[in-house]
Design an enzyme around this catalytic site. Structure first.
Site, PDB file in Angstrom:
ATOM      1  CG  HIS A   1      -3.379  -5.127   1.122  1.00 53.93           C
ATOM      2  ND1 HIS A   1      -2.389  -4.865   2.016  1.00 53.93           N
ATOM      3  CD2 HIS A   1      -3.918  -6.321   1.511  1.00 53.93           C
ATOM      4  CE1 HIS A   1      -2.319  -5.839   2.907  1.00 53.93           C
ATOM      5  NE2 HIS A   1      -3.233  -6.755   2.622  1.00 53.93           N
TER       6      HIS A   1
ATOM      7  CG  HIS B   1      -1.119   2.157   7.454  1.00 49.64           C
ATOM      8  ND1 HIS B   1      -1.800   1.539   8.465  1.00 49.64           N
ATOM      9  CD2 HIS B   1      -0.512   1.182   6.736  1.00 49.64           C
ATOM     10  CE1 HIS B   1      -1.598   0.235   8.369  1.00 49.64           C
ATOM     11  NE2 HIS B   1      -0.830  -0.004   7.325  1.00 49.64           N
TER      12      HIS B   1
ATOM     13  CG  ASP C   1       3.573  -0.789   0.337  1.00 43.27           C
ATOM     14  OD1 ASP C   1       4.116  -1.879   0.200  1.00 43.27           O
ATOM     15  OD2 ASP C   1       2.479  -0.633   0.879  1.00 43.27           O
TER      16      ASP C   1
HETATM   17  C1  COA Z   1      -3.797   3.207   2.869  1.00 38.21           C
HETATM   18  C2  COA Z   1      -5.110   3.963   2.586  1.00 38.21           C
HETATM   19  C3  COA Z   1      -5.986   3.073   1.681  1.00 38.21           C
HETATM   20  C4  COA Z   1      -5.820   4.201   3.924  1.00 38.21           C
HETATM   21  O1  COA Z   1      -7.074   4.709   3.637  1.00 38.21           O
HETATM   22  P1  COA Z   1      -8.103   5.252   4.749  1.00 38.21           P
HETATM   23  O2  COA Z   1      -7.683   4.858   6.116  1.00 38.21           O
HETATM   24  O3  COA Z   1      -9.455   4.817   4.315  1.00 38.21           O
HETATM   25  O4  COA Z   1      -7.901   6.806   4.686  1.00 38.21           O
HETATM   26  P2  COA Z   1      -8.848   7.842   3.983  1.00 38.21           P
HETATM   27  O5  COA Z   1      -9.040   7.426   2.551  1.00 38.21           O
HETATM   28  O6  COA Z   1     -10.072   8.017   4.826  1.00 38.21           O
HETATM   29  O7  COA Z   1      -7.973   9.141   4.016  1.00 38.21           O
HETATM   30  C5  COA Z   1      -8.192  10.280   4.851  1.00 38.21           C
HETATM   31  C6  COA Z   1      -7.873  11.530   4.060  1.00 38.21           C
HETATM   32  O8  COA Z   1      -6.515  11.496   3.586  1.00 38.21           O
HETATM   33  C7  COA Z   1      -6.476  11.487   2.151  1.00 38.21           C
HETATM   34  N1  COA Z   1      -5.478  10.500   1.759  1.00 38.21           N
HETATM   35  C8  COA Z   1      -5.232   9.279   2.328  1.00 38.21           C
HETATM   36  N2  COA Z   1      -4.200   8.688   1.740  1.00 38.21           N
HETATM   37  C9  COA Z   1      -3.772   9.534   0.775  1.00 38.21           C
HETATM   38  C10 COA Z   1      -2.722   9.456  -0.172  1.00 38.21           C
HETATM   39  N3  COA Z   1      -1.917   8.416  -0.224  1.00 38.21           N
HETATM   40  N4  COA Z   1      -2.569  10.483  -1.025  1.00 38.21           N
HETATM   41  C11 COA Z   1      -3.366  11.565  -0.961  1.00 38.21           C
HETATM   42  N5  COA Z   1      -4.379  11.706  -0.071  1.00 38.21           N
HETATM   43  C12 COA Z   1      -4.576  10.685   0.782  1.00 38.21           C
HETATM   44  C13 COA Z   1      -7.868  11.064   1.710  1.00 38.21           C
HETATM   45  O9  COA Z   1      -8.170  11.559   0.428  1.00 38.21           O
HETATM   46  C14 COA Z   1      -8.709  11.682   2.782  1.00 38.21           C
HETATM   47  O10 COA Z   1      -8.796  13.071   2.514  1.00 38.21           O
HETATM   48  P3  COA Z   1     -10.128  13.913   2.890  1.00 38.21           P
HETATM   49  O11 COA Z   1     -10.176  13.917   4.375  1.00 38.21           O
HETATM   50  O12 COA Z   1      -9.904  15.257   2.262  1.00 38.21           O
HETATM   51  O13 COA Z   1     -11.282  13.162   2.267  1.00 38.21           O
HETATM   52  C15 COA Z   1      -4.825   5.313   1.913  1.00 38.21           C
HETATM   53  O14 COA Z   1      -4.008   6.108   2.746  1.00 38.21           O
HETATM   54  C16 COA Z   1      -4.190   5.169   0.536  1.00 38.21           C
HETATM   55  O15 COA Z   1      -4.896   4.995  -0.452  1.00 38.21           O
HETATM   56  N6  COA Z   1      -2.810   5.244   0.449  1.00 38.21           N
HETATM   57  C17 COA Z   1      -2.117   5.029  -0.804  1.00 38.21           C
HETATM   58  C18 COA Z   1      -2.005   3.538  -1.087  1.00 38.21           C
HETATM   59  C19 COA Z   1      -0.962   2.873  -0.221  1.00 38.21           C
HETATM   60  O16 COA Z   1       0.154   3.340  -0.070  1.00 38.21           O
HETATM   61  N7  COA Z   1      -1.347   1.707   0.355  1.00 38.21           N
HETATM   62  C20 COA Z   1      -0.445   0.891   1.149  1.00 38.21           C
HETATM   63  C21 COA Z   1      -0.889   0.791   2.565  1.00 38.21           C
HETATM   64  S1  COA Z   1       0.335  -0.095   3.511  1.00 38.21           S
END
Ligand code: COA
Length: 494
Positions: free
Chosen positions: A297, A336, A392
């Site tokens: 987050h 996201h 971010d």
């Molecule tokens: C923001 C976040 C937590 C959202 O998570 P979510 O909605 O639960 O998305 P998921 O984890 O289900 O992701 C879907 C797919 O994309 C991949 N993915 C998502 N974000 C990714 C990232 N930043 N880097 C690499 N792969 C990513 C996941 O591994 C998943 O792959 P799969 O289908 O092969 O299993 C996630 O995108 C993330 O961890 N981003 C990096 C942290 C970040 O920048 N956070 C700030 C948010 S404002």
């Protein structure tokens, strides 16, 4: 097994057939949503072999791990269209606000619902800026932290501690319905806490900054803007007539504005969850601050810079992206839960970055960030998963160019988010029908009922290391300690 047939009908209802019983249920659709409690009425007899913990006869439960499609409140504050990349505060597009408005004006908009008139804004600004001074005693709290404490740990504690100064603001002491009555007196108590929390957020964050620099605390200045005052409180070293650089002051204000709210993200939900027990707003904001601290987050802007440093140079980007695709790393600042396209805030932040770099000089990590961005945006792994830059990705580079320490970045996210948290908290306190405590359900899959076994008759039942405590290393204990001998202990053999 339940097989329900879902048919959307013209009369705005959903017809659900429970294949277990053959019964048909009509569930009303309002505002394109269905009440989860309607499913509670869908009951079936318990079959032989079915666990009593499934509670089949007590109604169907709705499982949604991580709130993937559960609305927990009706809100008038912020709208996000994740597919189209749209973000609006109270109906106003974020792009228009970023150009024409200010953080404090948006705080008013988020909390009270409309853009303030000049007089309304003057009163609000005056109240916020005059509630910025901390009680002298609080300096001891800051000084009690170790020099290397993470500033988010300090800020979280500071919000909770602040509540202890205001017994009159605590529903546990001043009356359970202190904030839910909606009377003029109740609204006045609520707004006073809002002024205090907004006013002191920058002071508390600046104190967390100064304590780690070993600088004496300063009294918040008079006559500067919200972000100007924040910069003063961090940077002022006793010079006369201090004025922050106007470009940096405005850039920080734009960053504050785009971070002010983002509807029901993890931290806002935490504020509402905590606030739903009718706890005081200081404790609810402290809980939100703790939630924001996590790397998924508010910690993501810090994680982006650590990632860029570890990549080292633009040439190493392809190799890093391969690691991400093998799931060995995460591309921080991408992806996201709601946006399936670029986060609209990321464009505003990217533009602000150029304005800041024009006066601070470019950050050497920018080249790596740009290559990473460009390669990821055309790579099928990211394109097919609809992963694009979030707010971010660029913000950390601005904070770095401005000279903030890495671990201070989440603080720069938390401070402006106080406005959004308070807007949602206030809305919930005043919502029609009062506040219902947020108490989700679980699907219990643990052991069925069993008889207590006396300790002499017990066997080790753990089947994996996870099912018992792990042996831990005690770093504070030296060989000298272990080799010593004292009453009741034999000399250890190392
Ligand atoms: C923001 C976040 C937590 C959202 O998570 P979510 O909605 O639960 O998305 P998921 O984890 O289900 O992701 C879907 C797919 O994309 C991949 N993915 C998502 N974000 C990714 C990232 N930043 N880097 C690499 N792969 C990513 C996941 O591994 C998943 O792959 P799969 O289908 O092969 O299993 C996630 O995108 C993330 O961890 N981003 C990096 C942290 C970040 O920048 N956070 C700030 C948010 S404002």
């Amino acid at each position: 097994m339940v097989r329900a047939t879902l048919v959307k009908q013209r009369n705005e209802s959903l017809t659900v057939k429970d294949e277990r019983t053959g019964k048909v249920y009509s569930i009303p659709i309002t505002e394109n949503s269905i009440p989860a409690t309607a499913f509670k009425k869908i009951v079936a007899p318990r079959k032989g072999g079915e666990r009593e913990e499934d509670e089949t006869e007590r109604g169907l439960r709705v499982l949604d791990k991580g709130f993937l499609n559960t609305a927990v409140i009706r809100s008038e504050i912020t709208y996000i269209d994740g597919e189209a990349g749209v973000l609006r505060y109270r109906g106003y597009p974020i792009e228009q606000l970023a150009v024409n408005s200010s953080y404090l004006e948006c705080a008013y908009l988020l909390i009270y619902g409309s853009l303030p008139t000049r007089t309304q804004f003057r009163t609000f600004e005056n109240e916020v800026m005059h509630h910025s001074i901390m009680h002298h005693d609080s300096e001891e709290l800051y000084s009690s932290f170790r020099y290397d404490s993470h500033p988010m740990a300090i800020l979280t504690s500071a919000f909770a501690a602040l509540g202890s100064n205001h017994a009159d603001a605590n529903p546990s002491l001043a009356g359970q319905n202190l904030y839910t009555r909606g009377t003029p007196e109740s609204l006045a108590v609520m707004d006073k806490q809002i002024f205090r929390l907004l006013g002191k957020a920058t002071t508390m964050a600046a104190m967390a900054y100064r304590v780690r620099q070993g600088r004496a605390f300063v009294t918040p200045p008079v006559g500067l803007s919200y972000t100007g005052s924040f910069l003063y409180q961090m940077d002022h070293l006793g010079e006369e007539g201090y004025k922050p650089n106007p470009v940096l002051e405005r850039a920080l204000d734009v960053l504050f504005l785009v971070h002010a709210d983002h509807e029901l993200n993890a931290s806002c939900t935490t504020v509402l969850q905590t606030g739903s027990s009718l706890v005081d707003p200081y404790s609810a904001i402290a809980a939100g601050c703790a939630s924001l601290y996590g790397p998924l987050h508010g910690g993501a802007n810090e994680a982006v810079i650590r990632m860029l440093i570890s990549i080292g140079s633009p040439d190493n980007v392809p190799q890093f992206l391969e690691q991400v695709k093998r799931k060995e790393s995460v591309l921080s600042g991408f992806g996201h839960r709601v946006y399936r396209t670029s986060d609209p805030r990321s464009f505003i932040v990217r533009k602000t970055a150029d304005e800041v770099f024009a006066i601070t000089g470019k950050d050497p990590l920018l080249e790596t960030a740009m290559r990473l961005h460009d390669e990821a945006m055309k790579d099928d792994y990211f394109v097919s998963r609809k992963l694009a830059p979030n707010v971010d990705f660029w913000s950390g580079l601005i904070y770095r160019a401005m000279g903030f320490p890495l671990d201070f970045f989440p603080v720069l996210f938390a401070v402006p988010r106080v406005a959004g948290w308070l807007a949602h908290w206030r809305q919930m306190m005043l919502q029609e029908g009062g506040v219902k405590i947020w108490r989700p359900r679980q699907i219990y899959v643990g052991p069925e009922v069993r008889e207590f076994v006396p300790i002499e008759q017990r066997k080790d039942e753990s089947k994996s290391p996870r099912e018992k405590p792990t042996e831990v290393y005690h770093s504070g204990q030296s060989r000298r300690y272990w080799l010593a001998e004292y009453k009741g202990k034999e000399r250890a053999k190392l």
